[in-house]
Design a protein around this motif. Structure first.
Motif, mmCIF file in Angstrom:
data_model
loop_
_atom_site.group_PDB
_atom_site.id
_atom_site.type_symbol
_atom_site.label_atom_id
_atom_site.label_comp_id
_atom_site.label_asym_id
_atom_site.label_seq_id
_atom_site.Cartn_x
_atom_site.Cartn_y
_atom_site.Cartn_z
ATOM 1 N N MET A 168 2.415 1.710 -3.199
ATOM 2 C CA MET A 168 1.557 2.222 -4.789
ATOM 3 C C MET A 168 1.441 3.803 -4.168
ATOM 4 O O MET A 168 1.177 4.703 -4.443
ATOM 5 C CB MET A 168 0.470 1.581 -3.618
ATOM 6 N N ILE A 169 0.929 4.481 -2.759
ATOM 7 C CA ILE A 169 1.116 6.126 -2.265
ATOM 8 C C ILE A 169 2.348 6.984 -2.483
ATOM 9 O O ILE A 169 2.054 8.113 -2.850
ATOM 10 C CB ILE A 169 0.578 5.947 -0.476
ATOM 11 N N PHE B 144 1.269 -1.189 -0.007
ATOM 12 C CA PHE B 144 -0.216 -0.406 0.225
ATOM 13 C C PHE B 144 1.450 1.331 0.138
ATOM 14 O O PHE B 144 0.694 1.690 -1.009
ATOM 15 C CB PHE B 144 -0.534 0.137 1.713
ATOM 16 N N MET B 145 2.042 1.375 0.729
ATOM 17 C CA MET B 145 2.681 2.393 1.035
ATOM 18 C C MET B 145 3.403 2.302 -0.154
ATOM 19 O O MET B 145 3.726 3.756 -1.232
ATOM 20 C CB MET B 145 3.693 1.767 2.056
ATOM 21 N N ARG C 71 4.534 6.391 -5.114
ATOM 22 C CA ARG C 71 5.049 6.401 -6.709
ATOM 23 C C ARG C 71 4.063 7.235 -7.413
ATOM 24 O O ARG C 71 2.573 7.413 -6.915
ATOM 25 C CB ARG C 71 4.868 5.200 -6.921
#
Lengths: 664, 219
Positions: free
Chosen positions: B144-145, B141-142, B147
């Motif tokens: 994803m955030i 998730f991190m 990039r």
């Protein structure tokens, strides 16, 4: 069974509406067949409801709607009275509508026919609904169908805006009613009115329920701070729809308030009455003062509706006060006055709105400043409207006088409440009601005088065409209502006796001996009113005066030009205008108004005078709310930046927060 | 025997966590895809081993499905996409890499803290790995955030699904077959749709930078 007849009438209306949908653009068929058929159904409903007054309450459960939540219907005396009102008024309005709707008014005639009859059917069903669920469903369908009727001419942005305001306020009010039912069911989970009636609520809960009901129904009735939609929506709607909304729909709010206050909550507390009385009086005074200074004829009538609803609310408040002190005969008197006023208001206000419709079609003008002298070109409309204006002004021997007189009687002849403060208050209130009645007369003189009397202010008014026969017929029916209510008050008041019995446990008939000719509200020695005798007196006096002039004076007719004050070059535009007529009221009540005035300078070659009057509640109450909402939404708007990473971060943080919450 | 196998599963879990960290720190798209494929292979291995220990044949199917989808099909699709879009070069992250790594360590600690009571309730051989699975999800998730380009975000999203899958096999011996098939299909359809979206975004803005989408905001 009367209830079955009522349901058949509803079904017939729905059928007519559906037929209208099929004949979407066949104006002839819709206007000449479907609308008159709807009027016939209205008459049948009137008859069925009149039959139902004397029969015991009848209930019916229809397995419609959601599974496990059938619709409950119940027809008792209170419902029957309001059904009579709906049937009688809608008959006249439907007839008129048959002649009124024309091609090219935005919405095709068949669709209008559908919405119109759906509106009628929903109002009927609201009255006979016997559980909160059915009530809310029909209340909503009433609001929605009338919304679509209001925006019939949806090409104008102004009308769309008025419609939106109406829809918004209708839903704000509906939330109040919904919450009220939630309080009244007292955790039993059973929303039938039968169950609500048997609940013994603690006083705080009952008061909360009452206040919520007042908020909800007050919004629909145009009670003071919530009246804001009424002067916008009524002028925007086509005239038969305004007539229906003002004459009939506002009364469903009164019905709901009576049903909850007197039937379901069955023991009013004294301060409820004071709240109702205060708000009602404020509404009435505000309405009439604003009506007096309007220059748009339909807006004037809309404010006049606000005033009349205020009077009814005040009467209801008085009745609640009497009920709280167990003075049931007086409560019955006040409520009779309210119901009688509801009926006569339904007749005359519908009539007046229909008249504005005819004037609008003939002249395409709504502004009073451009009308005048129409009694010559439109004699039918003018004479029928005269009866309506006289009724509205509360002059004997017409319907409006009876109800206002009864209301004053109930204020003035009260044998004394056990609360000394209230005893002092009651005469003051009576004085305010008298003031409102007088100002209403003033407003009506302005309305009638500026539109129909004097000289035409514009050239095109000479070509105005009188109403056609269907329109005349519809208006005649309502005029008959005004006259009948005025001339035969005692026998017609008998129709409210059963309703009074239901609401207060007693009725006028059990208190005083009634006769056919005389209306005796309190006692024979204090006051009585015989309209027929009055009418005979008036007629004979007029005839005597005529004969006197004819035979004893010289008896010759002489025509001459009126005195022109020494100024010969007069035009029709120099007549007293609507602004001029309202000017004294504007002066006297100056602090009440928010004005915007443009005065011409003395050397202006083409001088213009313009005055615009705003509803002060916009600034006091609604603008702050709008401002607050805007600030809130802008604050929330900061969250939305359009960056995907940020949105992902939001869900990430939410996920972690939820995980931590679960951990605990 | 079983202790050895439990150790093996723990080793695989640790590998998965390492791979997630590597993805978090990786700048190059091509390497990201390689790492994703490696993650898939680890998953296949661990699923097969768990299936062997508990002798549940449906885990074999599930492993086979993973192999086909996450090791072969999706990486192949991704290679094709970057070929077509010519985005083999490095992409910058929104926050600098060391900070991201530190935050990632915090996230792993959080995940272990959260998973502790859950893994005590579980009775499976691989119950200690639940914390790692959760950490993988959070780390992805991190990723994803942090990039700003679309393609790394898609890969991170897929790797998040890997973490979920690992949590399912390690804590409860896998989800029912129907659910698993459903999720596999979802991932497949999801990657196809995302591929289409990538091409459209590229066509519209001449780049895959997600900050371009800010223009779509309603004022």
């Amino acid at each position: 069974m009367p209830l079955d007849f009522v349901l058949w009438a509803v079904l017939a209306w729905l059928l007519i509406g559906t037929l209208g949908l099929m004949a979407l653009r066949h104006l002839k068929l819709v206007a000449r067949v479907l609308f008159p058929a709807g009027a016939l159904v209205g008459l049948c409903l009137f008859g069925a409801a009149a039959l139902a007054l004397d029969t015991p309450p009848h209930t019916l459960i229809l397995p419609l709607g959601l599974p496990g939540l059938p619709f409950h219907f119940r027809l008792d005396a209170l419902a029957a009275f309001f059904l009579m009102l709906i049937g009688a008024c809608s008959a006249g309005i439907s007839l008129f509508a048959g002649g009124y709707f024309r091609q090219g008014e935005g919405t095709p005639p068949g669709l209008l026919c559908f919405e119109f009859h759906l509106f009628l059917a929903s109002m009927t069903l609201v009255i006979i609904a016997d559980d909160a669920y059915a009530f809310m469903v029909f209340w909503e369908s009433m609001a929605l169908s009338s919304y679509f009727l209001v925006i019939a001419n949806h090409r104008l942005a102004e009308i769309r805006r008025a419609g939106y305001l109406y829809l918004l306020m209708a839903h704000v009010g509906a939330v109040g009613i919904l919450l009220c039912f939630g309080v009244l069911q007292a955790h039993t989970g059973d929303y039938t009115f039968q169950n609500l009636r048997t609940q013994q609520l603690p006083p705080a809960a009952a008061s909360l329920g009452f206040l919520l009901a007042l908020f909800g129904f007050g919004t629909k009735a145009g009670m003071l701070p919530l009246h804001i939609w009424l002067p916008e929506a009524h002028p925007a709607a086509p005239s038969p729809v305004s007539a229906l909304m003002s004459g009939v729909m506002l009364k469903t709010a009164l019905y709901g308030l009576l049903r909850i206050t007197f039937d379901i909550l069955h023991t009013p507390q004294w301060w409820w009455g004071v709240v109702l009385l205060g708000l009602g009086l404020a509404t009435a005074l505000f309405g009439v003062v604003y009506a007096a200074v309007q220059v748009d004829m339909k807006r004037l009538l809309a404010y006049s509706s606000v005033e009349n609803m205020g009077l009814m609310l005040a009467g209801t408040g008085l009745a609640a006060l009497f009920s709280a002190y167990h003075m049931y005969p007086m409560a019955a008197l006040a409520l009779s006055a309210v119901l009688y006023h509801a009926f006569s208001h339904a007749c005359f206000k519908s009539l007046l709105f229909l008249a504005t419709g005819s004037v609008l079609h003939a002249t395409h003008e709504r502004s009073l400043g451009k009308l005048g002298g129409l009694i010559r070109t439109m004699p039918w409309v003018a004479w029928l409207t005269l009866i309506g204006t006289l009724t509205s002004a509360g002059l004997p021997p017409l319907g409006g006088f009876v109800s206002e007189w009864l209301l004053l009687q109930s204020f003035l002849f009260t044998p004394g409440l056990p609360n000394s403060f209230l005893n002092m208050l009651v005469p003051v209130v009576a004085a305010v009601i008298a003031l409102v009645a007088a100002l209403a007369g003033y407003t009506m003189v302005k309305f009638y005088g500026v539109i129909f009397l004097g000289q035409p202010r514009e050239d095109k008014l000479a070509q105005a065409k009188d109403a056609r026969w269907l329109e005349r017929l519809g208006m005649l029916w309502l005029v008959a209502g005004c006259l009948g209510l005025g001339l035969f008050p005692a026998p017609l008041l008998a129709f409210t006796h059963e309703t009074m019995h239901l609401l207060t446990g007693t009725s006028l008939a059990e208190v005083t001996q009634q006769s056919f000719w005389l209306l005796i509200p309190v006692a024979q020695q204090s006051a009585s009113y015989g309209p027929i005798i009055f009418l005979l007196g008036v007629v004979s006096c007029s005839l005597l005066a005529y004969a006197f002039v004819r035979w004893f004076y010289h008896g010759q007719l002489r025509r001459g030009a009126p005195w022109d004050c020494g100024f010969a070059a007069q035009t029709p535009r120099m007549q007293d205008t609507a602004e001029g007529f309202g000017q004294p009221i504007r002066q006297i009540f100056e602090p009440f108004f928010t004005l915007q005035r443009e005065l011409p300078s003395a050397f202006d070659q083409a001088p213009h005078y313009r005055v615009q009057i705003f509803d002060p509640f916009w600034n006091w109450l609604y603008q702050p709310v709008v401002l607050m909402l805007n600030v809130c939404s802008r604050t929330v708007g900061h969250l939305q930046q359009g960056r995907i990473a940020r949105y992902l971060l939001y869900s990430f943080l939410t996920l972690i927060a939820i995980l931590l919450l679960v951990k605990r | 025997m079983s202790a050895l196998i439990a150790q093996f599963i723990n080793l695989l879990a640790a590998l998965l966590l390492m791979l997630s960290f590597a993805m978090l720190a990786q700048r190059r798209i091509l390497t990201l895809i390689h790492l994703f494929t490696l993650q898939g292979i680890t998953l296949v291995l661990s699923t097969t081993v768990v299936g062997y220990v508990t002798s549940q044949p449906h885990l074999y199917y599930s492993a086979l499905l993973t192999l086909l989808l996450k090791v072969l099909l999706i990486p192949a699709l991704l290679y094709r996409v970057i070929d077509r879009l010519r985005v083999r070069r490095e992409v910058e992250t929104l926050i600098n890499i060391p900070t991201i790594m530190l935050l990632g360590i915090l996230l792993v600690m959080l995940a272990f803290y959260l998973a502790q009571p859950l893994s005590q309730m579980s009775s499976s051989v691989a119950r200690g790995t639940l914390g790692i699975a959760l950490a993988c999800v959070l780390l992805s998730f991190m990723t994803m955030i942090t990039r700003s380009k679309a393609l790394p975000q898609v890969i991170a999203f897929l790797s998040m699904e890997n973490g979920l899958f690992f949590a399912a096999t390690s804590a409860t011996y896998g989800m029912p077959m129907v659910v698993e098939l459903g999720i596999a299909l979802d991932v497949l359809v999801g990657i196809l749709i995302l591929g289409v979206f990538l091409f459209h975004i590229r066509e519209q803005f001449d780049s895959l930078d997600m900050s371009n989408l800010e223009q779509l905001r309603d004022e």
